[in-house]
Design a protein around this motif. Structure first.
Motif, PDB file in Angstrom:
ATOM      1  N   ARG A 109      34.745 -45.488  70.040  1.00  0.00           N
ATOM      2  CA  ARG A 109      33.777 -45.772  71.090  1.00  0.00           C
ATOM      3  C   ARG A 109      34.306 -45.222  72.406  1.00  0.00           C
ATOM      4  O   ARG A 109      35.517 -45.272  72.667  1.00  0.00           O
ATOM      5  CB  ARG A 109      33.530 -47.276  71.232  1.00  0.00           C
ATOM      6  N   VAL A 110      33.417 -44.723  73.244  1.00  0.00           N
ATOM      7  CA  VAL A 110      33.821 -44.194  74.531  1.00  0.00           C
ATOM      8  C   VAL A 110      32.685 -44.383  75.525  1.00  0.00           C
ATOM      9  O   VAL A 110      31.511 -44.308  75.160  1.00  0.00           O
ATOM     10  CB  VAL A 110      34.206 -42.701  74.420  1.00  0.00           C
ATOM     11  N   ALA A 111      33.038 -44.695  76.778  1.00  0.00           N
ATOM     12  CA  ALA A 111      32.055 -44.884  77.841  1.00  0.00           C
ATOM     13  C   ALA A 111      32.273 -43.787  78.880  1.00  0.00           C
ATOM     14  O   ALA A 111      33.032 -43.959  79.844  1.00  0.00           O
ATOM     15  CB  ALA A 111      32.203 -46.267  78.472  1.00  0.00           C
ATOM     16  N   CYS A 112      31.663 -42.633  78.673  1.00  0.00           N
ATOM     17  CA  CYS A 112      31.834 -41.510  79.592  1.00  0.00           C
ATOM     18  C   CYS A 112      30.697 -40.516  79.391  1.00  0.00           C
ATOM     19  O   CYS A 112      30.323 -40.209  78.248  1.00  0.00           O
ATOM     20  CB  CYS A 112      33.178 -40.829  79.350  1.00  0.00           C
ATOM     21  N   TRP A 113      30.158 -40.001  80.502  1.00  0.00           N
ATOM     22  CA  TRP A 113      29.100 -38.987  80.406  1.00  0.00           C
ATOM     23  C   TRP A 113      29.672 -37.618  80.040  1.00  0.00           C
ATOM     24  O   TRP A 113      28.930 -36.725  79.629  1.00  0.00           O
ATOM     25  CB  TRP A 113      28.348 -38.885  81.730  1.00  0.00           C
ATOM     26  N   HIS A 114      30.982 -37.466  80.188  1.00  0.00           N
ATOM     27  CA  HIS A 114      31.601 -36.160  79.909  1.00  0.00           C
ATOM     28  C   HIS A 114      32.739 -36.319  78.904  1.00  0.00           C
ATOM     29  O   HIS A 114      33.785 -35.669  79.036  1.00  0.00           O
ATOM     30  CB  HIS A 114      32.138 -35.550  81.210  1.00  0.00           C
ATOM     31  N   ALA A 115      32.558 -37.184  77.929  1.00  0.00           N
ATOM     32  CA  ALA A 115      33.613 -37.463  76.958  1.00  0.00           C
ATOM     33  C   ALA A 115      34.009 -36.187  76.214  1.00  0.00           C
ATOM     34  O   ALA A 115      33.161 -35.449  75.713  1.00  0.00           O
ATOM     35  CB  ALA A 115      33.144 -38.519  75.962  1.00  0.00           C
ATOM     36  N   GLY A 116      35.310 -35.956  76.149  1.00  0.00           N
ATOM     37  CA  GLY A 116      35.829 -34.835  75.397  1.00  0.00           C
ATOM     38  C   GLY A 116      35.852 -33.516  76.121  1.00  0.00           C
ATOM     39  O   GLY A 116      36.427 -32.541  75.604  1.00  0.00           O
ATOM     40  N   GLU A 117      35.250 -33.409  77.294  1.00  0.00           N
ATOM     41  CA  GLU A 117      35.257 -32.140  78.015  1.00  0.00           C
ATOM     42  C   GLU A 117      36.660 -31.850  78.545  1.00  0.00           C
ATOM     43  O   GLU A 117      37.395 -32.760  78.942  1.00  0.00           O
ATOM     44  CB  GLU A 117      34.270 -32.189  79.186  1.00  0.00           C
ATOM     45  N   PRO A 118      37.077 -30.583  78.542  1.00  0.00           N
ATOM     46  CA  PRO A 118      38.417 -30.232  79.030  1.00  0.00           C
ATOM     47  C   PRO A 118      38.541 -30.484  80.525  1.00  0.00           C
ATOM     48  O   PRO A 118      37.572 -30.387  81.277  1.00  0.00           O
ATOM     49  CB  PRO A 118      38.547 -28.748  78.693  1.00  0.00           C
ATOM     50  N   ILE A 119      39.752 -30.820  80.948  1.00  0.00           N
ATOM     51  CA  ILE A 119      40.033 -31.104  82.351  1.00  0.00           C
ATOM     52  C   ILE A 119      40.981 -30.046  82.871  1.00  0.00           C
ATOM     53  O   ILE A 119      42.045 -29.797  82.292  1.00  0.00           O
ATOM     54  CB  ILE A 119      40.675 -32.495  82.529  1.00  0.00           C
ATOM     55  N   ALA A 120      40.625 -29.395  83.968  1.00  0.00           N
ATOM     56  CA  ALA A 120      41.502 -28.415  84.591  1.00  0.00           C
ATOM     57  C   ALA A 120      42.414 -29.130  85.568  1.00  0.00           C
ATOM     58  O   ALA A 120      41.953 -29.797  86.492  1.00  0.00           O
ATOM     59  CB  ALA A 120      40.683 -27.355  85.323  1.00  0.00           C
ATOM     60  N   VAL A 121      43.713 -28.999  85.338  1.00  0.00           N
ATOM     61  CA  VAL A 121      44.702 -29.677  86.163  1.00  0.00           C
ATOM     62  C   VAL A 121      45.461 -28.654  86.974  1.00  0.00           C
ATOM     63  O   VAL A 121      46.000 -27.685  86.429  1.00  0.00           O
ATOM     64  CB  VAL A 121      45.692 -30.487  85.291  1.00  0.00           C
ATOM     65  N   GLU A 122      45.508 -28.841  88.277  1.00  0.00           N
ATOM     66  CA  GLU A 122      46.219 -27.915  89.147  1.00  0.00           C
ATOM     67  C   GLU A 122      47.650 -28.381  89.310  1.00  0.00           C
ATOM     68  O   GLU A 122      47.901 -29.515  89.712  1.00  0.00           O
ATOM     69  CB  GLU A 122      45.532 -27.852  90.513  1.00  0.00           C
TER      70      GLU A 122
END
Length: 631
Positions: A609-622
């Motif tokens: 279960r997950v509560a997120c509109w962008h679950a699983g999308e990659p995150i760009a970290v600077e």
């Protein structure tokens, strides 16, 4: 205390007063009552050191004999003040929050009045005389002792060993007698000693005003009243009883102060000398079927759990719509930053959230029994034998004034009806089961004689006095070194495997949770934001917050030349939860929709279960060299 000049002097002076109270009436009563009509109102002389009264009786002898009655009446008034204060101060603990508010208001009103007004008020009610004065002085001092007791009880009631006793199903009155009062006895005794000095002065004042001891009896106040009438003829007639009041009052006060200083106990004034209701909110999230619910082996079933506290700007909900289930033999970890609602969720499940907090849920069941029902003997027995709570701080998990074996044995005596010997034998066996060496000797030791790891294992052993189906461990390895942490975790794993016990492990350490648990609940701002298998925690988490928690834990592959990963921003204040997703302000994937709409906790059909509109999308970290990578 006796090594200091002040303490030694106070003890000697108090002992002299008490000895005089015993021996003076036996030695000088006849001399004090001898009437000499030929020597009325005589001044001080070699025969009568303080002169005589209006019947020719020796004032010094009468002052010495009056010591017994003066001390007896002061002690009686102090006893009434202490007993009444104990009743007032402990009423809230025994009767509950609503009664506590009424008692607190009564104490506050009474303390606001000067002691002389209360004493005179009660003296009028109970009538003139020694008996009425005793009750008047005693009840006038009760509010002060009540305030002190209330403060001390509140401090002890917050300790973990009190919560453990409640989980074990021990009644409030028994907890008060066995656990609370022994831990507040020292400051109460110290303040009662000082209060006796105040009572002595107060009693002398009432007798001086004619409201206390009446003729033919006499105490120091009565003698002082009689002596003032002839003060211009014979000043010693008032000086002798006045000096006695001064010395005795000084003795009790200095003794109490000296004991307090020796024990490091604070004192308050003893007996005064004369001189919005919680608001119920419905769950915002739609009911969610807990993962793994098959209706057959569910130990704990929680649906739409909310914990609400009243606040200055409206109700505060630090736990909002939490739903999960724990099956027999399953280990579920709960992770999140401080203030995310982890521990409060555990306390709500254990029915340890007191007023003014309010716990609500559409379902809250342990082994099929509804925990939302009113407190009953059956429910206390269920919680005391089927649920074990392992608290965060092992030092506060036990009553420091009782031996370890007796504390463990109390569970067996209370719930299983064992006698003292059988219960102690069971306690020794449970200490042995949690790998405490020489359990027979350790059972007769106090908590401070155990190391931190031993106390934590003993806390687990207390839970094993029954037959627990669920262990809730709230940060059980906090403040323990790494080796002892592993021992405690191994012990929990052994117990779980041996008896098919369910485990809820609350921790900040996502690495430990990933290794020990089967499933992980990630909480943020009072909600579960992700529910996933522990094996997927490190590499397959879908919520940005979960991935940020994992990334913030360094491992052997962490590049030491780069800054450590952190989660930007600060956790959400439960009193000011923003609209939309609570994590949006800190999330690199947040959009306008995230800030406007709170995502529901939805299942993906695979047990996650997950509560997120962008679950699983990659995150760009600077990172430091301005290079962007995806995680």
């Amino acid at each position: 205390m006796l090594r200091t000049p002040l303490g030694l002097g106070a003890a000697a002076l108090t002992a002299a007063v008490l000895v005089l109270a015993v021996v003076a009436p036996m030695l000088w009563t006849d001399d004090a009552n001898a009437v000499d009509t030929g020597n009325i109102l005589a001044g001080a002389s070699g025969e009568h050191w303080a002169g005589t009264d209006n019947l020719g009786r020796d004032i010094l002898y009468r002052t010495l004999v009056a010591t017994r009655l003066s001390v007896e009446l002061a002690v009686a008034a102090t006893a009434i003040a202490v007993l009444a204060g104990l009743v007032l101060g402990t009423a809230g603990f025994v009767l509950g929050r609503r009664s506590s508010r009424l008692v607190s208001a009564t104490i506050n009103i009474a303390v606001a009045f000067p002691g002389i007004l209360l004493a005179l008020f009660f003296a009028v009610i109970f009538g003139v005389g020694a008996t009425g004065a005793v009750f008047a002085i005693g009840l006038a001092g009760a509010p002060v002792f009540g305030r002190l007791t209330q403060t001390l009880v509140a401090g002890v009631a917050a300790r973990d060993f009190i919560s453990a006793a409640r989980i074990a199903g021990v009644g409030r009155l028994r907890i008060l007698v066995r656990h609370v009062l022994p831990n507040i006895a020292e400051p109460l005794v110290v303040n009662a000693t000082i209060g006796a000095g105040g009572a002595l002065l107060s009693f002398a004042g009432l007798s001086f005003l004619g409201l206390g001891v009446q003729q033919p009896d006499y105490d120091w106040g009565r003698l002082l009243f009689d002596g003032v009438g002839s003060i211009y003829v014979n000043p010693a007639a008032a000086l002798a009883p006045g000096a006695a009041v001064l010395l005795a009052g000084l003795a009790f006060n200095l003794l109490g102060e000296s004991i307090a200083k020796a024990l490091g106990v604070g004192v308050v004034g003893g007996i005064p000398a004369l001189g919005p209701a919680p608001v119920s909110l419905a769950a915002e999230d739609a009911p969610v079927e807990p993962a793994g619910h098959d209706g057959t082996d569910l130990v704990l079933d929680v649906r739409d759990l909310e914990v609400t506290f009243p606040g200055a700007r409206g109700p505060i909900r630090p736990v909002r719509g939490v739903s999960f289930g724990v099956r027999r033999g399953e280990a579920v970890g709960v992770v999140g930053e401080s203030g995310s609602g982890k521990s409060l969720t555990a306390l709500a499940v254990s029915r340890l959230v007191g007023e003014p907090g309010r716990v609500e849920a559409s379902r809250l069941e342990l082994l099929g029994h509804d925990l939302r029902a009113r407190d009953s003997r059956a429910q206390r027995r269920l919680l005391g034998t089927s649920l074990t709570m392992v608290f965060q701080d092992p030092m506060t998990s036990f009553n420091p004034t009782r031996r370890m074996g007796g504390q463990l044995a109390e569970v067996a005596r209370h719930h299983q009806g064992m006698d003292r010997r059988a219960a102690l034998a069971r306690a020794v066996d449970r200490l042995r089961a949690v790998r405490i060496g020489d359990p027979e000797r350790r059972a007769h030791q106090y908590p401070h004689e155990f190391s931190g790891g031993m106390r934590q294992r003993a806390m687990i052993g207390m839970g094993l006095m029954g037959s627990p189906a669920l262990i809730v461990a709230d940060e059980p390895t906090t403040a323990l070194d790494v080796t002892v942490q592993q021992q405690v975790l191994d012990l929990l794993a052994t117990i779980r495997a041996a008896d098919d016990v369910a485990l809820v492990l609350i921790s900040h350490d996502v690495t430990v949770v990933g290794e020990v648990c089967d499933r992980v609940l990630v909480m943020y701002a009072g909600r579960i934001v992700e529910d996933l298998p522990a094996a997927d925690l490190a590499g397959s988490a879908r919520h940005p917050y979960t991935r940020a928690l994992v990334a913030a834990v360094p491992d052997m592959d962490t590049d030491l030349d780069q800054p450590l990963a952190v989660i930007p921003g600060r956790p959400v204040d439960p009193a000011d939860v923003p609209p939309g997703c609570a994590y949006a302000a800190r999330c690199p994937l947040a959009t306008a929709r995230c800030r406007a709409e709170d995502p529901p906790l939805e299942s993906d059909g695979t047990g996650r279960r997950v509560a997120c509109w962008h679950a699983g999308e990659p995150i760009a970290v600077e990172i430091a060299d301005r290079e962007e990578v995806e995680v």
